[in-house]
Motif scaffolding. Structure first.
Motif, PDB file in Angstrom:
ATOM      1  N   GLY A  18      15.700  50.304  29.145  1.00  0.00           N
ATOM      2  CA  GLY A  18      16.740  50.588  28.167  1.00  0.00           C
ATOM      3  C   GLY A  18      16.459  51.910  27.490  1.00  0.00           C
ATOM      4  O   GLY A  18      15.321  52.400  27.488  1.00  0.00           O
ATOM      5  N   GLY A  19      17.482  52.517  26.913  1.00  0.00           N
ATOM      6  CA  GLY A  19      17.299  53.766  26.195  1.00  0.00           C
ATOM      7  C   GLY A  19      17.133  54.970  27.091  1.00  0.00           C
ATOM      8  O   GLY A  19      16.592  55.991  26.650  1.00  0.00           O
ATOM      9  N   THR A  20      17.597  54.897  28.330  1.00  0.00           N
ATOM     10  CA  THR A  20      17.615  56.100  29.161  1.00  0.00           C
ATOM     11  C   THR A  20      18.477  57.163  28.498  1.00  0.00           C
ATOM     12  O   THR A  20      18.171  58.357  28.553  1.00  0.00           O
ATOM     13  CB  THR A  20      18.142  55.754  30.569  1.00  0.00           C
ATOM     14  OG1 THR A  20      17.305  54.745  31.148  1.00  0.00           O
ATOM     15  CG2 THR A  20      18.155  56.976  31.470  1.00  0.00           C
ATOM     16  N   HIS A  21      19.560  56.707  27.875  1.00  0.00           N
ATOM     17  CA  HIS A  21      20.354  57.552  26.979  1.00  0.00           C
ATOM     18  C   HIS A  21      20.139  57.053  25.557  1.00  0.00           C
ATOM     19  O   HIS A  21      20.324  55.858  25.271  1.00  0.00           O
ATOM     20  CB  HIS A  21      21.824  57.522  27.368  1.00  0.00           C
ATOM     21  CG  HIS A  21      22.102  58.159  28.696  1.00  0.00           C
ATOM     22  ND1 HIS A  21      22.997  57.647  29.606  1.00  0.00           N
ATOM     23  CD2 HIS A  21      21.580  59.285  29.260  1.00  0.00           C
ATOM     24  CE1 HIS A  21      23.030  58.426  30.676  1.00  0.00           C
ATOM     25  NE2 HIS A  21      22.178  59.418  30.492  1.00  0.00           N
ATOM     26  N   GLY A  22      19.759  57.943  24.664  1.00  0.00           N
ATOM     27  CA  GLY A  22      19.283  57.533  23.350  1.00  0.00           C
ATOM     28  C   GLY A  22      20.330  56.975  22.419  1.00  0.00           C
ATOM     29  O   GLY A  22      19.986  56.331  21.416  1.00  0.00           O
TER      30      GLY A  22
END
Length: 307
Positions: A18-22
């Motif tokens: 998760g959080g590949t895109h912030g």
């Protein structure tokens, strides 16, 4: 086992990312929940890890700090020691932890959790052709549709890139994105989070069943939406926007377009109709992160296959 899935394929190591895109916080919240209670992600026969991909972008509540982490995993970029942006450094660290990218990778399957502002619903995203992933998606879709409180899930296919794909899941032998929406960037939506969590548990259950040799043999029908094109925003000679996505279209994601349907609305209230091929499905409609790419919406072709 389905004849479409190689019998020699073994799935043991799984990473939930998760959080590949912030600014896509659904996956961040989901992965952190699993990190806090790792017993909830473990399955017999599997080694499951949970990873937050880009803490710096999450802290800034931005898609990325210096670039797009999900476009930083091409083999040449991973091997280039001269590249030192936040996302390039993070890509190298993730590749060292979960990879290395290629035949000797330590990770059999990555499930990478993303969210969209567009009303996409729940999607299993697959790049190119991977029989295991299509079978996994079909089993999940059928299982969740048959629940007492059913969930609708779609299978979305990105065409295989002509060269080395730069996406984070490609460092595993198999990589699937889980795309959910609508969730505005930098926010959470409980009505989306909990169905996403349910889908995550279902995918893990199915992977464990596969590892134990308990997938059914009979092929299943699978509706696939394959992205084939994008439509840019109308602009003037100076490159400035002259119209917005029509509000009727933003409410009709995954509903087929016909020539003459409202597509854009200019700043004087005039409708600009769709003039393309009939029967294509609009997706990622008015997606904020796509504005910089000049993509107003994507177009997908629907097909059904047996997997």
């Amino acid at each position: 086992m389905s004849p479409h899935v190689p019998s020699s394929d073994s799935i043991r190591t799984v990473a939930l990312v998760g959080g590949t895109h912030g600014d896509e916080l659904t996956g961040v919240a989901l992965v952190r929940a699993f990190q806090q209670h790792p017993e909830r992600m473990q399955r017999p026969g599997l080694d499951v890890t949970a990873l937050i991909a880009n803490e710096a972008a999450i802290a800034a509540c931005r898609r990325g700090v210096d670039g797009d982490l999900n476009r930083s995993f091409a083999a040449a970029e991973l091997a280039d020691a001269s590249l030192h942006s936040v996302e390039q450094r993070r890509a190298k660290a993730i590749n060292a932890q979960l990879g290395p990218k290629g035949p000797d990778t330590a990770t059999d399957l990555i499930l990478d959790f993303h969210s969209a502002a567009s009303d996409m619903g729940l999607n299993c995203n697959i790049t190119g052709e991977d029989p295991f992933l299509f079978r996994l998606a079909a089993l999940a879709i059928h299982r969740l549709a048959a629940e007492p409180d059913p969930l609708a899930v779609r299978c979305y296919q990105f065409p295989a890139p002509t060269g080395d794909a730069p996406y984070l899941p490609t460092i595993a032998r198999h990589g699937m994105g889980v795309e959910v929406g609508p969730v505005m960037p930098g926010s959470l939506n409980a009505a989306i989070y909990f169905p996403t969590l349910c889908l995550a548990h279902t995918l893990l259950d199915l992977v464990a069943e596969y590892a134990a040799g308990r997938w059914p043999d009979a092929p299943l029908p699978l509706d696939v939406y394959t992205e084939i094109d994008t439509i840019p925003f109308p602009r003037d000679a100076d490159g400035r926007l002259t119209a917005m996505v029509h509000p009727e279209r933003t409410r009709r994601v995954y509903q087929p377009l016909q020539p003459g349907d409202p597509l854009f609305l200019d700043f004087h209230g005039r409708t600009i109709p769709y003039t393309g091929a009939p029967g294509l499905y609009p997706t990622f409609v008015n997606e904020p992160s796509y504005l910089a790419k000049d993509i107003a919406l994507c177009l997908a072709r629907h097909s059904q296959r047996m997997v």
